[in-house]
Design a protein around this motif. Structure first.
Motif, PDB file in Angstrom:
ATOM      1  N   HIS A  46       0.845  -1.189   0.000  1.00 24.69           N
ATOM      2  CA  HIS A  46       0.000   0.000   0.000  1.00 24.69           C
ATOM      3  C   HIS A  46       0.884   1.244   0.000  1.00 24.69           C
ATOM      4  O   HIS A  46       1.963   1.240   0.591  1.00 24.69           O
ATOM      5  CB  HIS A  46      -0.910   0.028   1.235  1.00 24.69           C
ATOM      6  CG  HIS A  46      -1.926  -1.046   1.231  1.00 24.69           C
ATOM      7  ND1 HIS A  46      -1.739  -2.244   1.875  1.00 24.69           N
ATOM      8  CD2 HIS A  46      -3.141  -1.121   0.629  1.00 24.69           C
ATOM      9  CE1 HIS A  46      -2.802  -3.000   1.681  1.00 24.69           C
ATOM     10  NE2 HIS A  46      -3.653  -2.353   0.925  1.00 24.69           N
ATOM     11  N   SER A 114      -5.414   7.846  -5.266  1.00 19.59           N
ATOM     12  CA  SER A 114      -6.299   7.112  -4.347  1.00 19.59           C
ATOM     13  C   SER A 114      -7.004   8.069  -3.388  1.00 19.59           C
ATOM     14  O   SER A 114      -8.182   7.884  -3.067  1.00 19.59           O
ATOM     15  CB  SER A 114      -5.533   6.038  -3.578  1.00 19.59           C
ATOM     16  OG  SER A 114      -4.576   6.613  -2.730  1.00 19.59           O
ATOM     17  N   LEU A 137      -4.458   4.186 -13.195  1.00 14.40           N
ATOM     18  CA  LEU A 137      -4.904   3.111 -12.306  1.00 14.40           C
ATOM     19  C   LEU A 137      -5.002   1.780 -13.033  1.00 14.40           C
ATOM     20  O   LEU A 137      -4.655   0.738 -12.474  1.00 14.40           O
ATOM     21  CB  LEU A 137      -6.258   3.461 -11.682  1.00 14.40           C
ATOM     22  CG  LEU A 137      -6.226   4.508 -10.581  1.00 14.40           C
ATOM     23  CD1 LEU A 137      -7.642   4.847 -10.139  1.00 14.40           C
ATOM     24  CD2 LEU A 137      -5.394   4.042  -9.409  1.00 14.40           C
ATOM     25  N   MET A 138      -5.461   1.804 -14.273  1.00 18.74           N
ATOM     26  CA  MET A 138      -5.546   0.568 -15.059  1.00 18.74           C
ATOM     27  C   MET A 138      -4.152   0.001 -15.318  1.00 18.74           C
ATOM     28  O   MET A 138      -3.926  -1.208 -15.192  1.00 18.74           O
ATOM     29  CB  MET A 138      -6.295   0.813 -16.366  1.00 18.74           C
ATOM     30  CG  MET A 138      -7.777   1.015 -16.165  1.00 18.74           C
ATOM     31  SD  MET A 138      -8.682   1.497 -17.658  1.00 18.74           S
ATOM     32  CE  MET A 138      -8.212   0.251 -18.814  1.00 18.74           C
ATOM     33  N   MET A 140      -1.452   0.557 -13.526  1.00 22.71           N
ATOM     34  CA  MET A 140      -0.918   0.094 -12.251  1.00 22.71           C
ATOM     35  C   MET A 140      -1.561  -1.228 -11.842  1.00 22.71           C
ATOM     36  O   MET A 140      -0.874  -2.132 -11.365  1.00 22.71           O
ATOM     37  CB  MET A 140      -1.151   1.160 -11.170  1.00 22.71           C
ATOM     38  CG  MET A 140      -0.453   0.850  -9.877  1.00 22.71           C
ATOM     39  SD  MET A 140      -0.499   2.199  -8.688  1.00 22.71           S
ATOM     40  CE  MET A 140      -2.173   2.059  -8.101  1.00 22.71           C
ATOM     41  N   THR A 141      -2.849  -1.363 -12.054  1.00 24.10           N
ATOM     42  CA  THR A 141      -3.556  -2.597 -11.721  1.00 24.10           C
ATOM     43  C   THR A 141      -3.004  -3.771 -12.528  1.00 24.10           C
ATOM     44  O   THR A 141      -2.763  -4.857 -11.979  1.00 24.10           O
ATOM     45  CB  THR A 141      -5.069  -2.445 -11.963  1.00 24.10           C
ATOM     46  OG1 THR A 141      -5.552  -1.377 -11.153  1.00 24.10           O
ATOM     47  CG2 THR A 141      -5.812  -3.717 -11.644  1.00 24.10           C
ATOM     48  N   ILE A 144       0.344  -4.660 -11.065  1.00 23.36           N
ATOM     49  CA  ILE A 144       0.203  -5.318  -9.767  1.00 23.36           C
ATOM     50  C   ILE A 144      -0.217  -6.769  -9.945  1.00 23.36           C
ATOM     51  O   ILE A 144       0.339  -7.668  -9.304  1.00 23.36           O
ATOM     52  CB  ILE A 144      -0.799  -4.555  -8.870  1.00 23.36           C
ATOM     53  CG1 ILE A 144      -0.180  -3.232  -8.426  1.00 23.36           C
ATOM     54  CG2 ILE A 144      -1.219  -5.391  -7.670  1.00 23.36           C
ATOM     55  CD1 ILE A 144      -1.156  -2.288  -7.747  1.00 23.36           C
ATOM     56  N   ILE A 145      -1.175  -7.010 -10.819  1.00 23.42           N
ATOM     57  CA  ILE A 145      -1.633  -8.382 -11.067  1.00 23.42           C
ATOM     58  C   ILE A 145      -0.494  -9.221 -11.656  1.00 23.42           C
ATOM     59  O   ILE A 145      -0.260 -10.351 -11.224  1.00 23.42           O
ATOM     60  CB  ILE A 145      -2.878  -8.401 -11.978  1.00 23.42           C
ATOM     61  CG1 ILE A 145      -4.073  -7.820 -11.224  1.00 23.42           C
ATOM     62  CG2 ILE A 145      -3.188  -9.814 -12.470  1.00 23.42           C
ATOM     63  CD1 ILE A 145      -5.296  -7.543 -12.091  1.00 23.42           C
TER      64      ILE A 145
END
Length: 193
Positions: A46, A114, A137-138, A140-141, A144-145
């Motif tokens: 986080h 965020s 965000l997309m 980064m997502t 992250i995945i």
């Protein structure tokens, strides 16, 4: 190259893996400090407003120790010849993909987005979110995945090699242990850091 990225445990000695694991643990702690990241769980990351140099290092240390102990206990149940050093190296190497995610918070960008989203949600204006923020965000997502999958593949391959796991029940033990270690690490980090 594929072996290096997904299963270095078959090719490299435990000494090399430990050295690289320690090196990247220190680098990861430093990146956590620079980019305000908290590794507040075995599979968590986080971004916060700011951290001290010790917060990310302590987080990582708790995560590594917790996961190593949990996997070692299960590994010993599966195969009495399981060595702690093999589990430790797998745990440290498997954390490396998480450290790359910290770059997404350069200049506290991920944290700021965020916070904006939370403000918009509270004021019921989430539909006014900027397109650039959504794209960020997309991206980064996706990263992250991909990092989470890469990390889990490394961890499972390291565990499988260390305990000579071959059966489906060994995989289930691994998954259960990972979930338990995640919960335990969160409790420890909340109470110790």
């Amino acid at each position: 190259m594929r072996t290096l990225l997904f299963n270095p445990f078959e090719k490299y000695s435990d000494t090399i893996l430990i050295v690289f694991g320690l090196l990247f643990t220190l680098i990861g702690g430093y990146l956590g400090f620079v980019f305000n990241a908290r590794f507040d769980g075995v599979i968590d990351l986080h971004f916060v407003k700011n951290v001290s140099i010790f917060n990310p290092l302590l987080d990582i240390g708790i995560d590594i120790v917790t996961l190593t102990i949990c996997l070692f206990v299960v590994g010993k149940l599966i195969n009495n010849k399981t060595r702690c050093i093999d589990i430790l190296s797998a745990t440290m190497i498997a954390r490396i993909p998480f450290y790359f995610i910290t770059f997404f918070n350069a200049n506290n960008k991920a944290y700021a987005i965020s916070e904006r989203i939370l403000t918009l949600v509270k004021s019921n204006q989430i539909n006014t979110l900027e397109a650039l923020d959504v794209f960020y965000l997309m991206l980064m997502t996706f990263a992250i995945i991909a990092s989470l999958i890469w990390s889990m593949v490394l961890l499972f391959n390291g565990f499988k090699t260390a305990v000579n796991a071959k059966e489906t029940k060994h995989t289930l033990f691994f998954i259960g242990t990972l979930i338990f270690a995640e919960i335990l690490s969160k409790i420890l980090i909340i109470n110790l850091n």
